[in-house]
Design a protein around this motif. Structure first.
Motif: not given
Length: 328
Positions: A20-44
């Motif tokens: 794009i106009s401001r540069g070149v990306k070679l990787n997608a660097d992301v931050v993930t969250v796993a939120m556990y409550q009991g046996d359930k897990c929410g992700r983002g």
């Protein structure tokens, strides 16, 4: 019941460079969250974006500062009050929506009074290259319904024209990513009209868009970097005719839903966009996509490898992930 929180950095190599106009990306660097409550897990998932002063380290630090409150049951409204709009809040907000749906047994679409997810037409992006190579790239996807053309200030007319010749029937979005001046914007009105461009996304720097107040062009202009959350809308009036809503800008689905409704009530066209990310970052945005005039959620298709049970592309249509991937 106390929650457990796992915060991780993940890198997704791209299949080809994303320019794009401001540069070149070679990787997608992301931050993930796993939120556990009991046996359930929410992700983002969220994508820290340097344009907004973010990094993987800064986003993780924001999350860690809230770990005690998150563990003790912080809700989405409190999260909005504690963190500014941005990637950290987006990942946590997504994990909360996912966890709430698992705990209640009510999927996100139903909680938003929607119908189950269906396929939507998404833009596929042609990154900056020579006009010839951009024409080649556009020819490969010429049969899709919507193409986004990345340009900068270096002969954008030739690049747009090459894409239009290669894909004569697709709708076009042109995205200079803040690289134009008001003079170049004026000069480009003829080429944009000849190429039958449907939408022009953030041509001027966000801090220089006062020039749009006295401008009337042939193509609707969409705010991206200039509009992050609902409180930005008053400033958009008179400058833009459309708003690009990205969860990494709004700080999650909760605020994005509010911005969507407010923007539509004020007469703005709505676009739903994304950073280059995995299907986990796209799934919450799909809850908004059917309300949008333009959908640009092709981030996962730049990756060498996405989640195997994530979104799928069929022609130019984006198919939602199967139930259970995110949101119930």
């Amino acid at each position: 019941m106390l929650r457990q929180l796992i915060i991780e950095e993940r890198r997704f190599p791209l299949a080809v460079p994303f320019r794009i106009s401001r540069g070149v990306k070679l990787n997608a660097d992301v931050v993930t969250v796993a939120m556990y409550q009991g046996d359930k897990c929410g992700r983002g998932e969220a994508v820290p974006y340097a344009r907004y002063g973010e990094s993987v380290a800064s986003v993780i630090e924001q999350m860690e500062q809230l770990r005690p409150q998150l563990a003790s049951g912080m809700g989405r409204d409190e999260l909005l009050a504690q963190l500014p709009a941005g990637a950290a809040r987006n990942a946590l907000d997504a994990a909360m929506w996912d966890l709430e749906s698992q705990l209640s047994g009510v999927p996100v679409w139903q909680r938003l009074a929607r119908t189950p997810g269906t396929a939507v037409v998404t833009a596929l992006t042609v990154g900056i290259d020579t006009p010839e190579q951009m024409g080649v790239a556009a020819a490969r996807i010429a049969g899709v319904g919507l193409i986004k053309v990345k340009v900068d200030a270096d002969d954008p007319a030739a690049r747009i024209d090459a894409v239009r010749r290669a894909a004569p029937h697709a709708r076009l979005i042109v995205d200079p990513n803040e690289s134009w001046t008001i003079d170049l914007l004026r000069d480009m009105q003829g080429p944009l009209a000849r190429a039958r461009v449907d939408l022009l996304e953030q041509p001027l720097p966000a801090d220089a868009d006062d020039a749009l107040l006295a401008f009337s062009g042939s193509v609707p202009i969409c705010a991206d970097e200039a509009c992050h959350e609902t409180r930005d809308l008053p400033r958009m009036r008179g400058r833009y005719q459309a708003i690009n809503i990205k969860l990494d800008k709004t700080g999650g689905l909760t605020e994005a839903w509010r911005l969507l409704r407010a923007a539509r009530s004020e007469g703005f066209k709505v676009m739903i966009g994304c950073m280059v990310c995995s299907s986990l970052g796209i799934a919450p945005a799909l809850e908004l996509a059917r309300e949008a005039a333009f959908v640009d959620l092709d981030g996962p298709f730049w990756l060498q490898h996405d989640h195997p049970d994530g979104v799928q592309l069929q022609g130019g249509s984006l198919l939602p992930p199967p139930p259970g991937f995110w949101g119930g």
